[in-house]
Scaffold this active site. Structure first.
Site, PDB file in Angstrom:
ATOM      1  N   GLU A  55       1.368  61.992  -4.377  1.00  0.00           N
ATOM      2  CA  GLU A  55       0.726  63.238  -3.929  1.00  0.00           C
ATOM      3  C   GLU A  55       1.779  64.053  -3.200  1.00  0.00           C
ATOM      4  O   GLU A  55       2.388  63.560  -2.252  1.00  0.00           O
ATOM      5  CB  GLU A  55      -0.370  62.959  -2.887  1.00  0.00           C
ATOM      6  CG  GLU A  55      -1.639  62.396  -3.401  1.00  0.00           C
ATOM      7  CD  GLU A  55      -2.621  62.200  -2.236  1.00  0.00           C
ATOM      8  OE1 GLU A  55      -2.445  62.804  -1.153  1.00  0.00           O
ATOM      9  OE2 GLU A  55      -3.549  61.415  -2.418  1.00  0.00           O
TER      10      GLU A  55
ATOM     11  N   ASP B 261      -5.608  68.072   8.575  1.00  0.00           N
ATOM     12  CA  ASP B 261      -4.440  67.251   8.891  1.00  0.00           C
ATOM     13  C   ASP B 261      -4.335  66.944  10.371  1.00  0.00           C
ATOM     14  O   ASP B 261      -4.570  67.806  11.216  1.00  0.00           O
ATOM     15  CB  ASP B 261      -3.154  67.973   8.454  1.00  0.00           C
ATOM     16  CG  ASP B 261      -3.032  68.042   6.945  1.00  0.00           C
ATOM     17  OD1 ASP B 261      -3.749  67.293   6.269  1.00  0.00           O
ATOM     18  OD2 ASP B 261      -2.230  68.843   6.458  1.00  0.00           O
TER      19      ASP B 261
END
Lengths: 264, 409
Positions: free
Chosen positions: A48, A59
């Site tokens: 990824e 995040d």
């Protein structure tokens, strides 16, 4: 090449797949390519590549710090596609994980075309759910790309079914309610979520958020088709500022540990 | 208190049709909470007991309806009749109290025990801390580190009210980053925590929900204007950052085709510089904080840092309903510079004895320009907040605070 190919290969070996994440352009474009190739060489089955974004809601601080460094180093969307091309060239299925706005800004159809041309497998979209993704779904289908949407512990059964019906490649199960980041112990929400997801689809289910060592990977591999690791990889590079070679060595060691974990 | 079906969002949160502005671009982990909120809010609006309690709280606690004031001295100077909707007189000093009382009541109704909020200037944070204290809810407020410095007094207010104020050090350390941090908190705490969104932006249902709680501004102003003048105003005006006070005012007039609608954005140091927050005027369509709207962004879709002398307008996005009103040209959005706003703040203070918030001064400045185009007409301006919190900025900008020295403003 669809990520499903790597999951099938892992399944044939009676193990889970190891999915590794790093943001493109961290600490710079060339170094990120070298780091991602190290992860491929040391045992990642699927890669990824994060597209650094200014407002990464999902995040945690580790990945945000890395993405911020990448942006400050001048990383552009075109650089991300260059990294994809370099990593996909190894034969490892390579997806881009991205918040939606940069794709929409680049042009959804144009992005799909250029991603496919770079050899990318598809997209993982943390802030785009299938009910708001008709343009992406159409573009991905037109270019034979994977569409990896997320399911969460809070998802209803109806939404899991709706989500998996729109997925291609694999399904991304977020194992904890929270942002990305390595954790001491994995979530007890993950197993039931994977089971609920499996009831709706034959697609492989990867579990993300929190895994940082081989033992944790082994625990997740016991019930999931894939173990997704991001923050722990990023951490190894953040821990070796200015010493790329040492960072890559640490990255390789961690990958090997995790790769053993998914085979345990 | 009914949803405006014609101008409101559809069931998926789209203004102006599917794929237009708004929607819900959010992590799947938060979708259940947004759905729960949507159902609870619609259910509450349909419950007379809830709306009655909300109206009672506004009346008895918040000091609403706020007055409509005929600003005769300012009008004489401007050459048009300027009416001021005095939201600055509300409890906590701004229109924000309407929104948070609605959302906090909803939080209690949903059985949640904690609220989180983001704040720029601190008005929404203070209002949230106030509502949380009143209703016995735990409260955490996220505030960009830059804003905690320029709004220290409001930080102290929130703390005195029992809220925890968390300075956000990521990104540009302003409002947009405070929203990101609040969303992160919410992902991890959604089972017992409600997010009191501070403006009519964000993912569905927040833009519609916030608009429903603040639309009293426009409904009251419309009736008050009719009572005072016997007719509707020729134009209404409000400042626009995220756009909650503006959407509240506009809601009362959007169905009156004879009433022109103006939103005044933060033009900062000028829209030809990179130091402004004029999102509709100078932004482009993108997705930020869960909605498709106008965004200040670069070629790659990275959010560009905004600037305004007013922390409350310093936001690189705007509520999606405003984007829709701009695209359909029902409303006109015009930038006002820092200097124009500060001049208007001073002028209002000296002609009317009202020190308004710098946010609101943008609307006053815009109205003064509008008066030149519309001499003799009636312009209704939303004075969204009072200026106490901005005295530090005013002191620095005008060089005030030295006894014996006369300001040259």
């Amino acid at each position: 090449m669809s990520a499903a190919t790597a999951f099938e290969k892992a399944r044939a070996e009676d193990r889970a797949a190891l999915v590794g994440y790093l943001p493109a352009g961290f600490p710079d474009v060339e170094a990120s390519i070298a780091a991602l190739r190290t992860m491929v060489d040391a045992g990642c089955d699927v890669i990824e590549i994060g597209l650094p974004y200014s407002d990464p809601v999902m995040d945690g601080p580790t990945i945000q710090t890395a993405a911020q460094q990448a942006l400050e180093a001048g990383t552009r969307t075109s650089d991300v596609l260059r990294v994809v091309e370099a990593v996909a060239g190894t034969g490892t299925p390579t997806l881009v994980m991205t918040y939606w706005n940069p794709v929409e800004r680049y042009g959804t159809e144009r992005f799909a075309r250029d991603l496919a041309a770079a050899g990318g497998a598809g997209l993982i979209t943390p802030d785009l759910t299938p009910d708001f993704a008709p343009e992406w779904i159409a573009a991905a289908d037109a270019h034979d790309l994977d569409k990896v949407f997320l399911v969460a512990p809070s998802s209803t059964d109806e939404r899991i079914a709706m989500t998996t019906a729109a997925c291609r490649g694999f399904v991304y199960a977020t194992a904890v309610m929270g942002v990305t980041g390595a954790r001491e112990s994995t979530s007890d929400l993950a197993g039931p979520l994977v089971a609920r997801t499996h009831r709706t689809t034959d697609l492989p289910v990867g579990v993300g958020l929190g895994v940082s060592n081989g033992a944790q990977a082994a625990a997740v591999a016991a019930y999931a088709d894939g173990v997704i690791v991001g923050s722990a990889f990023v951490r190894t590079l953040l821990d070796h500022p200015g010493d790329a070679a040492a960072g890559r060595r640490a990255l390789g060691s961690l990958t090997e540990d995790l790769a053993e974990g998914v085979r345990a | 208190m009914e949803l405006d079906q014609q101008h409101g969002a559809d069931a998926l949160g789209w203004f102006g049709g599917t794929g237009g502005f708004g929607g819900r671009f959010m992590p799947e982990a938060l979708i259940a909470a947004l759905d729960e909120l949507d159902v609870a809010w619609r259910d509450a609006l349909a419950d007379p007991a809830f709306t009655e309690e909300f109206q009672r709280l506004l009346r008895e606690y918040a000091g609403v309806p706020s007055a409509l004031y005929d600003a005769t001295r300012l009008s004489a100077e401007a050459g048009a009749r300027i009416l001021l909707k005095r939201e600055d007189l509300n409890h906590t000093g701004a229109h924000k109290i309407r929104n948070v009382l609605g959302q906090a009541l909803l939080t209690k109704r949903m059985g949640k025990t904690r609220v989180i909020a983001e704040t720029g200037a601190g008005q929404h944070g203070v209002a949230s801390a106030t509502a949380a204290a009143y209703l016995g809810l735990d409260c955490t407020v996220y505030m960009g580190e830059v804003d905690t410095e320029r709004q220290a007094l409001n930080v102290a207010r929130m703390q005195l009210l029992g809220a925890e104020v968390v300075p956000v050090t990521s990104g540009s350390r302003t409002l947009k980053d405070a929203i990101n941090e609040a969303l992160r908190d919410w992902v991890a705490s959604v089972d017992h925590t409600a997010y009191l969104f501070g403006t009519a932006a964000g993912p569905h249902p927040f833009p519609s929900l916030v608009a429903s709680f603040v639309r009293g501004i426009g409904d009251e102003a419309r009736q008050q204007c009719l009572d005072l003048t016997g007719s509707l105003p020729d134009a209404v005006a409000a400042c626009v950052g995220g756009g909650s006070n503006a959407i509240g005012l506009f809601a009362g007039f959007v169905d009156d085709p004879g009433v022109a609608i103006y939103g005044f954005e933060a033009g900062g140091e000028g829209v030809d510089t990179d130091r402004h927050a004029a999102t509709i005027h100078a932004g482009s369509v993108g997705v930020l904080h869960g909605a498709r709207t106008y965004v200040l962004q670069d070629e790659d879709g990275q959010t560009v840092e905004s600037h305004s002398i007013s922390a409350g307008l310093d936001y690189p996005g705007v509520g999606p309903q405003h984007a829709s009103l701009a695209a359909t040209e029902r409303a006109t959005y015009v930038p006002v510079t820092d200097d124009q706003a500060m001049a208007a703040m001073s002028r209002l203070a000296r002609t009317e004895g009202i020190i308004c918030a710098i946010e609101s001064a943008h609307a006053v400045a815009g109205a003064l320009e509008l008066a030149k185009q519309r001499p003799g007409q009636t312009l209704l301006v939303n004075l969204s907040g009072r200026g106490d919190k901005d005295m530090g900025t005013a002191l620095e900008y005008f060089g005030l605070g030295e006894a014996g020295r006369e300001s040259d403003t």
